[in-house]
Motif scaffolding. Structure first.
Motif, short mmCIF file in Angstrom:
data_model
loop_
_atom_site.label_atom_id
_atom_site.label_comp_id
_atom_site.label_asym_id
_atom_site.label_seq_id
_atom_site.Cartn_x
_atom_site.Cartn_y
_atom_site.Cartn_z
N TYR A 18 -11.37 32.94 106.55
CA TYR A 18 -11.90 31.95 107.49
C TYR A 18 -11.09 30.66 107.45
O TYR A 18 -10.79 30.07 108.50
CB TYR A 18 -13.36 31.66 107.15
CG TYR A 18 -13.96 30.52 107.92
CD1 TYR A 18 -14.20 30.63 109.29
CD2 TYR A 18 -14.28 29.32 107.29
CE1 TYR A 18 -14.74 29.58 110.01
CE2 TYR A 18 -14.82 28.26 108.00
CZ TYR A 18 -15.05 28.39 109.36
OH TYR A 18 -15.59 27.34 110.06
N SER A 150 -17.42 43.59 120.20
CA SER A 150 -16.34 42.86 119.52
C SER A 150 -15.25 42.46 120.49
O SER A 150 -14.68 41.36 120.37
CB SER A 150 -15.76 43.73 118.40
OG SER A 150 -15.03 44.83 118.91
N ILE A 153 -16.50 39.43 122.32
CA ILE A 153 -16.39 38.24 121.46
C ILE A 153 -14.95 37.75 121.42
O ILE A 153 -14.69 36.54 121.46
CB ILE A 153 -16.92 38.55 120.06
CG1 ILE A 153 -18.42 38.82 120.09
CG2 ILE A 153 -16.62 37.39 119.09
CD1 ILE A 153 -19.00 39.27 118.77
N PHE A 156 -14.19 35.97 124.70
CA PHE A 156 -14.87 34.68 124.71
C PHE A 156 -14.17 33.69 123.80
O PHE A 156 -13.96 32.52 124.17
CB PHE A 156 -16.33 34.86 124.29
CG PHE A 156 -17.07 33.56 124.13
CD1 PHE A 156 -17.57 32.91 125.24
CD2 PHE A 156 -17.26 33.00 122.87
CE1 PHE A 156 -18.25 31.70 125.10
CE2 PHE A 156 -17.93 31.80 122.73
CZ PHE A 156 -18.43 31.14 123.84
N ALA A 157 -13.82 34.13 122.59
CA ALA A 157 -13.16 33.24 121.63
C ALA A 157 -11.79 32.78 122.15
O ALA A 157 -11.43 31.61 122.02
CB ALA A 157 -12.99 33.95 120.28
N ALA A 160 -12.31 30.27 124.99
CA ALA A 160 -12.74 28.99 124.43
C ALA A 160 -11.57 28.27 123.77
O ALA A 160 -11.45 27.03 123.89
CB ALA A 160 -13.86 29.22 123.41
N VAL A 180 -15.02 25.98 114.67
CA VAL A 180 -15.78 26.79 115.62
C VAL A 180 -14.96 28.00 116.06
O VAL A 180 -15.46 29.13 116.14
CB VAL A 180 -16.20 25.95 116.84
CG1 VAL A 180 -16.90 26.81 117.88
CG2 VAL A 180 -17.11 24.81 116.40
N MET A 181 -13.67 27.77 116.32
CA MET A 181 -12.79 28.88 116.68
C MET A 181 -12.65 29.85 115.52
O MET A 181 -12.58 31.07 115.71
CB MET A 181 -11.43 28.35 117.12
CG MET A 181 -11.45 27.63 118.46
SD MET A 181 -9.88 26.83 118.82
CE MET A 181 -8.75 28.21 118.67
N ALA A 184 -15.55 32.10 115.54
CA ALA A 184 -15.46 33.10 116.61
C ALA A 184 -14.51 34.24 116.23
O ALA A 184 -14.81 35.42 116.47
CB ALA A 184 -14.99 32.43 117.90
N ALA A 187 -16.18 36.31 113.60
CA ALA A 187 -17.27 37.09 114.19
C ALA A 187 -16.73 38.32 114.89
O ALA A 187 -17.31 39.41 114.80
CB ALA A 187 -18.05 36.22 115.18
N MET A 188 -15.59 38.17 115.58
CA MET A 188 -14.97 39.33 116.23
C MET A 188 -14.57 40.37 115.19
O MET A 188 -14.80 41.56 115.35
CB MET A 188 -13.75 38.88 117.04
CG MET A 188 -13.03 39.98 117.78
SD MET A 188 -11.72 40.74 116.78
CE MET A 188 -11.58 42.32 117.61
N THR A 191 -17.69 42.00 113.52
CA THR A 191 -18.39 42.85 114.49
C THR A 191 -17.63 44.16 114.66
O THR A 191 -18.23 45.25 114.70
CB THR A 191 -18.52 42.14 115.84
OG1 THR A 191 -19.22 40.91 115.67
CG2 THR A 191 -19.27 43.00 116.84
#
Length: 279
Positions: A18, A150, A153, A156-157, A160, A180-181, A184, A187-188, A191
């Motif tokens: 991360y 996924s 996501i 979307f990421a 964004a 925040v990115m 995302a 999360a992808m 997922t």
């Protein structure tokens, strides 16, 4: 079915992955901002730097997280060719998205949608190419609904991220957008990993793989260092035209659109004013 573990080393691999994703996002946003106020070759260089930083950050996030992935009763190795290909795909598709929004300014909304869709699909392709590079005594299966989730996501990421590159101005805003990115992107990844299932099969060949610590770990650490020192360079370099460091100084601003209209009106009025003065 093989029992899957996504964090074999506890919180270390998710946290480090991360952090790398956030660094890549930070460098990419700052580079994209300077690209938008640059011209000619300088713009292309900034966009190239943003593409490699974000692509390398996403790829490093994926494979650092994969260092904590394990399947009970199976030794996991990786095919070098597909692994490197996934890296090249990540950098290339992120570059396509950034160059789209960087040069196709006549239709900002359309360029944002095209760039976000292209980049998101490329990030998803990088993820599943990286998964295809795994060599283990078994077969991989995927839940199709979760896979498409996924991919959504990822799109979307990516959209964004490109929107942030176009609209976020201040450095503090970039510092807020980068985590925040990073969320995302992670999360992808997780997922996509949730869609995975493994059916162990001892008859599957496993001779073509290389251990992660022998290949992926050095490559991931190298790319992570590249992104880290890129962010460090932004932190200590002066911000034009001031001498404040980029980390605390203002981001390179876009030319204000509202200011252009009065200038044009003023230029049109000058001949009339001159004619009135002569009268």
């Amino acid at each position: 079915m093989g029992e899957i573990h996504h964090a074999d080393h506890g919180w270390v691999t998710p946290a480090v992955s991360y952090f790398v994703a956030c660094l890549g996002a930070f460098v990419a946003l700052r580079s994209a901002r300077w690209a938008l106020v640059s011209q000619g070759r300088t713009r292309a260089v900034w966009l190239l730097f943003a593409s490699t930083s974000l692509g390398a950050g996403i790829w490093s996030m994926h494979f650092i997280a994969m260092l904590g992935f394990s399947v009970t009763g199976a030794e996991i190795t990786y095919q070098p060719g597909l692994t490197v290909l996934s890296l090249l795909v990540a950098v290339a598709v992120v570059g396509i998205g950034l160059f789209t929004v960087g040069y196709w300014r006549s239709s900002p909304v359309l360029s944002l949608l095209v760039g976000g869709l292209t980049t998101g699909l490329g990030v998803a392709a990088m993820h599943y190419l990286g998964m295809a590079a795994m060599v283990l005594p078994g077969r991989l299966g995927y839940d199709h609904v979760t896979v498409w989730l996924s991919v959504g996501i990822a799109v979307f990421a990516a959209t964004a991220a490109l929107w942030a590159a176009l609209n976020i101005r201040g450095t503090l805003a970039v510092l807020a957008a980068a985590p925040v990115m990073g969320v995302a992107v992670c999360a992808m990844h997780y997922t996509g990993m949730a869609a995975l299932s493994v059916r162990l099969d001892a008859s599957q060949p496993t001779q073509d793989g290389v251990m992660a610590l022998q290949f992926i770990f050095p490559l991931g650490v190298g790319l992570g260092c590249y992104v880290f020192f890129g962010s460090l360079a932004f932190a200590v370099s002066p911000s034009k035209p001031s001498t404040q460091p980029l980390l605390v100084g203002p981001a390179a601003p876009l030319p204000p659109r509202a200011a252009r209209v009065p200038e044009q009106r003023q230029r049109r009025r000058q001949p009339l004013d001159g004619a009135t003065a002569r009268r």
